[in-house]
Design a protein around this motif. Structure first.
Motif, PDB file in Angstrom:
ATOM      1  N   LEU A   1      38.411  44.314  44.019  1.00 32.54           N
ATOM      2  CA  LEU A   1      38.398  43.765  42.657  1.00 32.54           C
ATOM      3  C   LEU A   1      39.038  42.381  42.606  1.00 32.54           C
ATOM      4  O   LEU A   1      38.706  41.569  41.752  1.00 32.54           O
ATOM      5  CB  LEU A   1      39.121  44.703  41.683  1.00 32.54           C
ATOM      6  CG  LEU A   1      38.346  45.968  41.286  1.00 32.54           C
ATOM      7  CD1 LEU A   1      39.244  46.929  40.512  1.00 32.54           C
ATOM      8  CD2 LEU A   1      37.123  45.620  40.454  1.00 32.54           C
ATOM      9  N   LEU A   2      39.952  42.124  43.537  1.00 36.91           N
ATOM     10  CA  LEU A   2      40.562  40.788  43.598  1.00 36.91           C
ATOM     11  C   LEU A   2      39.638  39.780  44.288  1.00 36.91           C
ATOM     12  O   LEU A   2      39.988  38.628  44.469  1.00 36.91           O
ATOM     13  CB  LEU A   2      41.899  40.841  44.360  1.00 36.91           C
ATOM     14  CG  LEU A   2      43.045  41.645  43.726  1.00 36.91           C
ATOM     15  CD1 LEU A   2      44.278  41.616  44.626  1.00 36.91           C
ATOM     16  CD2 LEU A   2      43.404  41.092  42.352  1.00 36.91           C
ATOM     17  N   GLY A   3      38.495  40.264  44.730  1.00 37.71           N
ATOM     18  CA  GLY A   3      37.496  39.358  45.312  1.00 37.71           C
ATOM     19  C   GLY A   3      37.575  39.232  46.825  1.00 37.71           C
ATOM     20  O   GLY A   3      36.895  38.384  47.414  1.00 37.71           O
ATOM     21  N   LYS A   4      38.398  40.054  47.475  1.00 38.81           N
ATOM     22  CA  LYS A   4      38.522  39.922  48.938  1.00 38.81           C
ATOM     23  C   LYS A   4      37.328  40.552  49.656  1.00 38.81           C
ATOM     24  O   LYS A   4      36.664  41.451  49.125  1.00 38.81           O
ATOM     25  CB  LYS A   4      39.808  40.603  49.419  1.00 38.81           C
ATOM     26  CG  LYS A   4      41.061  40.033  48.784  1.00 38.81           C
ATOM     27  CD  LYS A   4      42.036  39.504  49.825  1.00 38.81           C
ATOM     28  CE  LYS A   4      43.265  38.926  49.165  1.00 38.81           C
ATOM     29  NZ  LYS A   4      44.392  39.826  49.183  1.00 38.81           N
ATOM     30  N   ASP A   5      37.133  40.105  50.873  1.00 40.74           N
ATOM     31  CA  ASP A   5      36.105  40.671  51.748  1.00 40.74           C
ATOM     32  C   ASP A   5      36.775  41.825  52.498  1.00 40.74           C
ATOM     33  O   ASP A   5      37.424  41.633  53.518  1.00 40.74           O
ATOM     34  CB  ASP A   5      35.641  39.561  52.703  1.00 40.74           C
ATOM     35  CG  ASP A   5      34.796  40.080  53.849  1.00 40.74           C
ATOM     36  OD1 ASP A   5      34.408  41.266  53.826  1.00 40.74           O
ATOM     37  OD2 ASP A   5      34.535  39.283  54.775  1.00 40.74           O
TER      38      ASP A   5
END
Ligand code: MSP
Length: 528
Positions: free
Chosen positions: A38-42
């Motif tokens: 959700l924080l946009g990490k891969d």
């Protein structure tokens, strides 16, 4: 390019079906993985199974099966649990997989040998099959292993050793300098104390005694020690030994699975901390590979004060709970009731109370009351700021913070508390991996919303003064939508249902300008 985040669970032995303790570890790792996504990490989230060793081989034999038949069946059951518990692992690695795992497990061994850290010697000691390790007097009481309640076996054999003692100073330094972190922080002291007593470790067993495992490269008379084989999974799961073999410390443009190393978090139980905070970093140092960043050490689910474990025969079956209460209820229980870094006693009665209290009569009831009132009044647009300020929560309250501190909040509207108090408290707890405090804070807030409805007698107001009631309902809908975003990593289905029933279509948190509720919402049915 999105920042990478590699997280793993430990890999359970396949000597018995999974119990609730395994489900706890899956859940904790999954919450962290979903949060990072959700924080946009891969994110790459790996799980798997530890299929070799004496424990597995002997249980298979007792069951009258070949080890292969035995583990094939159990591996399916573990994978089934991951699915039913809605665990979002990206991959699943089995250590018996000769194509994916063995080349890397052997390559790692070769790297240790090339560093001069493997030597042959005679080992005399007490082997505990439950531990899959040699134990000493301090692990025993009256000649019996305290944890597994069995006598260890006296073993005298020739095997290969790993020069662990060579790394004790470097490990100490790495810990002191924070090159890798152990959570909770106080377990670092525990590791430093253990380091004082560390010597070299036996790293293979004679194949004539244990053939169910990975052969030592160049010496098929020996089988790689099951822990050395198992720890390698964190590398082989991302292609070590098959896709890549070397790691340049300079970094650069690693691609494929290699880009995920080093692991950001290994989630493990306290009984296997030593293997992850001492053995594993030492092996990586020897092999010239970077160290994982965080070892997240959770506690135990106990039954009447005793560790839940198949060898003690006191296990709770997660499948039964999942069948009866559903995935999100089990997930909630594990996250909310078990402190992220502590122990917790399980009983079905307590589980049921938690389900009824926090879910059915808590969140479920709050949502359905809110939605019922909203559906009568029609769509609600964001009121003016001055109107929003008219209906504060009239009691101060505390959120839990991870360092044992709490944050107090004074009178304010639910919407501003959701944004200005709950959200930062939640974020702070999640940033420190304290997932149980994060979810507890959400429920502290929900408790206040219940009182809020009562305090303003919203039911009556909805009839007598619908325009004013809409302001309060805005606060409630806004708060519930915020809560939905916060519980996404914990209860993904429930979160989506809440957003859908409130008519929220935007695929991000805020800014919401309108809510239009569906007629009814039922999250948690009564369970007998
Ligand atoms: N196979 C090793 C791990 C190898 S990792 C490279 C092992 N397996 S295990 O099946 O015994 O345990 C797997 C995980 O489940 C461990 O992290 C362990 O702490 C956890 N749990 C087992 N029983 C538990 C509870 N009763 N409560 C919580 N977790 C516990 O160790």
């Amino acid at each position: 390019m999105a920042e990478k985040f590699y997280i793993t669970t430990s890999i359970p032995y396949l000597n018995a079906p999974p119990h609730l303790g395994h489900a706890l570890e899956y859940l904790q790792a999954d919450v962290l993985a979903r949060h990072q996504r959700l924080l946009g990490k891969d994110v790459f989230f790996l799980s798997g199974t530890d299929e070799h060793g004496a424990k597995v081989a002997r249980t298979a034999e007792t069951a009258g099966k070949t080890p292969k038949e035995f583990v094939d069946n159990l591996a399916k059951i573990f994978q089934d649990l991951l699915g039913k518990l809605s665990i979002s692992n990206d991959d699943f690695l089995r250590t018996s997989d000769q194509a994916r795992h063995w080349p890397g497990a052997q390559l790692l061994w070769e790297k240790l040998a090339a560093s001069g850290d493997i030597y042959k010697g005679l080992y005399k000691g007490l082997y505990c099959v439950g531990h899959e390790a040699f134990i000493t007097e301090k692990d025993m009481e009256g000649g019996i292993c305290v944890l597994h309640k069995k006598s260890p076996e006296a073993v005298e054999e020739e095997n290969y050793f790993f020069k662990l003692s060579k790394y004790t100073n470097r490990l100490k330094e790495a810990l002191m300098k924070g090159e890798f972190q152990i959570l909770p922080e106080w377990r670092k002291t525990e590791t430093l104390n253990m380091l004082k007593e560390i010597g070299d470790v036996s790293f293979s067993r004679p194949a004539k005694d244990i053939s169910w495992g990975v052969p030592v490269p160049g010496d098929a008379t020996q089988t790689i020690y099951v822990w050395s084989d198992a720890l390698a999974n964190y590398l082989t799961g991302i292609g070590f030994g098959t896709e890549w073999t070397e790691f340049s410390a300079k970094g650069g443009s690693a691609s494929g699975g290699k880009k995920y190393w080093p692991a950001d978090v290994h989630v493990v139980g306290k009984d296997i901390m030593k293997f992850h905070t001492i053995f594993w970093p030492a092996m990586l140092m020897s092999a010239g590979l970077p160290l994982p960043k965080i070892i997240f050490v959770h506690g135990f689910i106990n039954m009447k004060g005793e560790k839940m474990s198949k060898s003690l025969g006191n296990v709770a079956d997660p499948f039964q709970l999942l069948e009866k209460y559903g995935a999100d209820a089990v997930r909630f229980y594990l996250a909310h009731e078990v402190p992220a870094f502590g122990d917790s006693d399980y009983s079905l009665e307590h589980f049921h109370e938690v389900y009824e209290g926090f879910l059915m009569n808590g969140l479920g009831n709050l949502l359905s009351r809110t939605v019922k009132m909203m559906s009568v009044l029609g769509a609600i647009s964001r009121p003016e700021e001055s109107a929003l300020a008219r209906y504060p929560i009239k009691k101060s309250f505390n959120f839990l913070m991870s360092e044992g501190k709490s944050w107090s909040f004074e009178e304010a509207s639910p919407m501003s508390l959701a944004d200005g108090a709950l959200w930062p408290a939640y974020q702070k707890a999640m940033d420190s991996y304290d997932i149980s405090s994060a979810i507890k804070n959400v429920w502290i807030f929900l408790g206040r919303l219940d009182e809020y409805i009562e305090g303003y007698k919203v039911y009556k107001m909805a009839k007598s003064n619908p325009e004013e009631a809409k302001i309060i309902l805005w606060h409630l809908a806004y708060s519930l939508a915020s809560v939905a975003w916060m519980i996404k990593p914990f209860m993904p289905d429930t979160a989506d249902k809440i957003l859908s029933v409130l008519g929220v279509t935007a695929n991000s948190r805020e800014p919401w300008i309108k809510f239009s509720a569906k007629e009814s919402a039922h999250l948690f049915p009564r369970v007998k």
